[in-house]
Design a protein around this motif. Structure first.
Motif, short mmCIF file in Angstrom:
data_model
loop_
_atom_site.label_atom_id
_atom_site.label_comp_id
_atom_site.label_asym_id
_atom_site.label_seq_id
_atom_site.Cartn_x
_atom_site.Cartn_y
_atom_site.Cartn_z
N LEU A 1 -47.83 33.99 -1.45
CA LEU A 1 -48.16 32.82 -0.65
C LEU A 1 -46.91 32.06 -0.23
N GLY A 2 -46.01 31.84 -1.19
CA GLY A 2 -44.87 30.97 -0.94
C GLY A 2 -43.81 31.55 -0.03
N GLU A 3 -43.71 32.87 0.03
CA GLU A 3 -42.69 33.48 0.88
C GLU A 3 -42.98 33.25 2.36
N PHE A 4 -44.25 33.23 2.73
CA PHE A 4 -44.59 33.15 4.15
C PHE A 4 -45.18 31.81 4.56
N LEU A 5 -45.89 31.13 3.67
CA LEU A 5 -46.29 29.76 3.95
C LEU A 5 -45.07 28.88 3.69
N PRO A 6 -44.88 27.81 4.46
CA PRO A 6 -43.65 27.00 4.33
C PRO A 6 -43.68 26.05 3.13
N ILE A 7 -43.82 26.63 1.93
CA ILE A 7 -43.92 25.82 0.71
C ILE A 7 -42.90 26.22 -0.34
N SER A 8 -42.08 27.23 -0.07
CA SER A 8 -40.98 27.68 -0.93
C SER A 8 -41.45 28.50 -2.11
N SER A 9 -41.31 29.81 -1.99
CA SER A 9 -41.67 30.70 -3.10
C SER A 9 -40.73 30.53 -4.27
N SER A 10 -39.42 30.35 -3.98
CA SER A 10 -38.45 30.22 -5.07
C SER A 10 -38.71 28.97 -5.90
N ALA A 11 -39.13 27.89 -5.25
CA ALA A 11 -39.46 26.67 -5.99
C ALA A 11 -40.64 26.91 -6.92
N THR B 1 -35.89 18.51 -2.74
CA THR B 1 -35.85 19.40 -1.58
C THR B 1 -37.25 19.67 -1.02
N LEU B 2 -38.25 19.74 -1.90
CA LEU B 2 -39.63 19.88 -1.43
C LEU B 2 -40.01 18.72 -0.52
N THR B 3 -39.66 17.51 -0.94
CA THR B 3 -40.01 16.32 -0.17
C THR B 3 -39.26 16.25 1.15
N LEU B 4 -37.93 16.41 1.08
CA LEU B 4 -37.12 16.29 2.29
C LEU B 4 -37.48 17.36 3.32
N MET B 5 -37.67 18.58 2.84
CA MET B 5 -38.00 19.65 3.78
C MET B 5 -39.42 19.48 4.31
N GLY B 6 -40.31 18.93 3.49
CA GLY B 6 -41.67 18.66 3.97
C GLY B 6 -41.66 17.66 5.11
N ILE B 7 -40.87 16.60 4.95
CA ILE B 7 -40.76 15.59 6.01
C ILE B 7 -40.09 16.20 7.24
N GLY B 8 -39.06 17.02 7.00
CA GLY B 8 -38.37 17.67 8.11
C GLY B 8 -39.29 18.59 8.89
N LEU B 9 -40.15 19.29 8.18
CA LEU B 9 -41.11 20.19 8.83
C LEU B 9 -42.08 19.41 9.70
N TRP B 10 -42.57 18.30 9.16
CA TRP B 10 -43.49 17.45 9.93
C TRP B 10 -42.81 16.90 11.17
N THR C 1 -46.82 19.85 4.72
CA THR C 1 -46.01 18.68 4.37
C THR C 1 -46.67 17.91 3.24
N TRP C 2 -47.97 17.66 3.35
CA TRP C 2 -48.68 16.93 2.30
C TRP C 2 -48.66 17.70 0.99
N TYR C 3 -48.83 19.00 1.05
CA TYR C 3 -48.80 19.81 -0.17
C TYR C 3 -47.45 19.68 -0.86
N ARG C 4 -46.37 19.78 -0.10
CA ARG C 4 -45.02 19.71 -0.68
C ARG C 4 -44.77 18.36 -1.34
N ILE C 5 -45.20 17.29 -0.68
CA ILE C 5 -44.98 15.95 -1.23
C ILE C 5 -45.79 15.75 -2.51
N LEU C 6 -47.03 16.18 -2.51
CA LEU C 6 -47.87 16.05 -3.71
C LEU C 6 -47.32 16.87 -4.87
N LEU C 7 -46.83 18.06 -4.58
CA LEU C 7 -46.23 18.89 -5.64
C LEU C 7 -44.97 18.23 -6.18
N ALA C 8 -44.16 17.65 -5.31
CA ALA C 8 -42.95 16.96 -5.75
C ALA C 8 -43.29 15.78 -6.66
N LEU C 9 -44.31 15.01 -6.31
CA LEU C 9 -44.73 13.89 -7.15
C LEU C 9 -45.21 14.38 -8.52
#
Length: 261
Positions: free
Chosen positions: A15-25, A116-125, A243-251
Motif C-alpha cells: 500500500l505504502g509504496e504506491f499510495l502517497p503515504i510513505s512505505s518506509s515510514a 515529515t509525514l505532516t510536512l509532506m502531507g501539507i505539501g501534497l495538498w 493528506t488527512w491520513y498522514r496528519i492523523l498518523l503523525a499525531l
C-alpha cells in the motif's frame, strides 16, 4: 519474525509504496507501535522487491515499449519518455547510495517521521490545489523529468514518500493527477530495482524462509491492487484524503511517543 508479521509488513509495503503515504515510514512505525523486533533494512528492501514485481506486472506492456523505443527510436515520443525516466532516476540513485547509513539509523526516528509525514502531507495538498492539472504524458519534457527526479531524491527520508513527493512535483509542473501518478510509478522501476540489488547482494539463502517469501508475495499482490486503485481514484478524487491520513498518523506517533516517556 513470524508469518503474521511478515504478511502485515508486506501489506503495508504494498500500500505504502504506491499510495502517497510513505512505505518506509510505515515499516519503521509498525514495529515501533507494537514493539516488534526491527525487521532490518534487508527485509525492507526485500519487500521493495515485491512492489517491483507489482509495478512491472502492471506496466509490463508500457515498459517493453519504452525500452524498445528508447534504444531504437530515441526521437519518438516513447523513446524520449524512456530517456526522461532514466534522467529522473539519477538523483535518487545518488542520494540513496551516499546516505545509505543514515537511512538505517538517523532517519528512522519516530518524531522525525511524524514531522515529515505532516510536512509532506501539507505539501501534497498544496501541490494538488495550485497545480494546473492540464498536461498529459506526451507533454512531459526533460525539464519536468529533472524536477521530479530531484524531488525523488528527498524520498530517502522515511515519511516523505517517494510516490508522494514525485506526484507533488509532477502536479507543480502542471501534470494531471493521473499523469503525475503514472509517471511516478514508471519512475519507481529503476529506483526500486537499484535499491533491491544494492541490499540483496548481502542476502543469504538462510534468510529466504517462509515469512520472507510470504512478505514479498503479499507486497506484490497488494502493490498491484494499490496501483490499480490509485489510477482509477485519481480520475475523480483528489489527494486530500492522503493528506488527512498522514496528519492523523503523525499525531498518533507523537501521542504514543509522549505516553511512553
Amino acid at each position: 519474525m513470524n508469518v503474521v508479521q511478515a504478511v502485515i509488513l508486506g501489506l503495508v509495503q504494498g500500500l505504502g509504496e504506491f499510495l502517497p503515504i510513505s512505505s518506509s515510514a510505515h515499516l519503521v512505525l509498525l514495529p515501533w507501535f507494537f514493539r516488534w523486533p526491527d525487521q532490518g533494512l534487508t527485509f525492507d528492501v526485500a519487500l521493495h522487491l515485491g512492489t517491483l514485481i507489482a509495478v512491472v506486472a502492471y506496466f509490463w506492456r508500457d515498459l517493453i515499449e519504452l525500452v524498445i523505443c528508447g534504444l531504437f527510436q530515441p526521437r519518438s515520443q516513447d523513446g524520449r519518455l524512456f530517456w526522461y525516466l532514466v534522467v529522473a532516476s539519477i538523483p535518487g540513485a545518488i542520494f540513496g547510495y551516499l546516505l545509505e547509513d543514515q537511512v538505517g539509523t538517523v532517519f528512522r526516528s519516530p518524531l522525525l517521521i511524524a514531522l515529515t509525514l505532516t510536512l509532506m502531507g501539507i505539501g501534497l495538498w498544496w501541490a494538488d490545489r495550485v497545480g494546473r492539472k492540464t498536461r498529459q504524458m506526451e507533454d512531459i519534457t526533460l525539464a519536468d523529468s529533472i524536477i521530479v527526479g530531484i524531488s525523488q531524491a528527498l524520498a530517502i527520508i522515511p515519511g516523505v514518500s517517494r510516490s508522494g513527493i514525485t506526484m507533488s512535483a509532477g502536479l507543480l509542473t502542471g501534470m494531471k493527477r493521473e499523469t503525475a501518478a503514472r509517471f511516478s510509478f514508471l519512475m519507481s522501476v529503476p529506483i526500486i530495482a537499484g535499491a533491491a540489488l544494492l541490499q540483496l547482494k548481502d542476502l543469504t539463502l538462510a534468510a529466504i524462509n517462509l515469512p520472507f517469501i510470504l512478505g514479498v508475495l503479499t507486497a506484490a499482490v497488494v502493490g498491484f491492487l494499490a496501483i490499480k486503485f490509485l489510477l482509477q481514484y485519481l480520475r475523480y478524487g483528489s489527494y486530500l484524503l492522503f493528506t488527512w491520513y498522514r496528519i492523523l498518523l503523525a499525531l498518533l506517533v507523537v501521542a504514543v511517543f509522549w505516553w511512553r516517556r
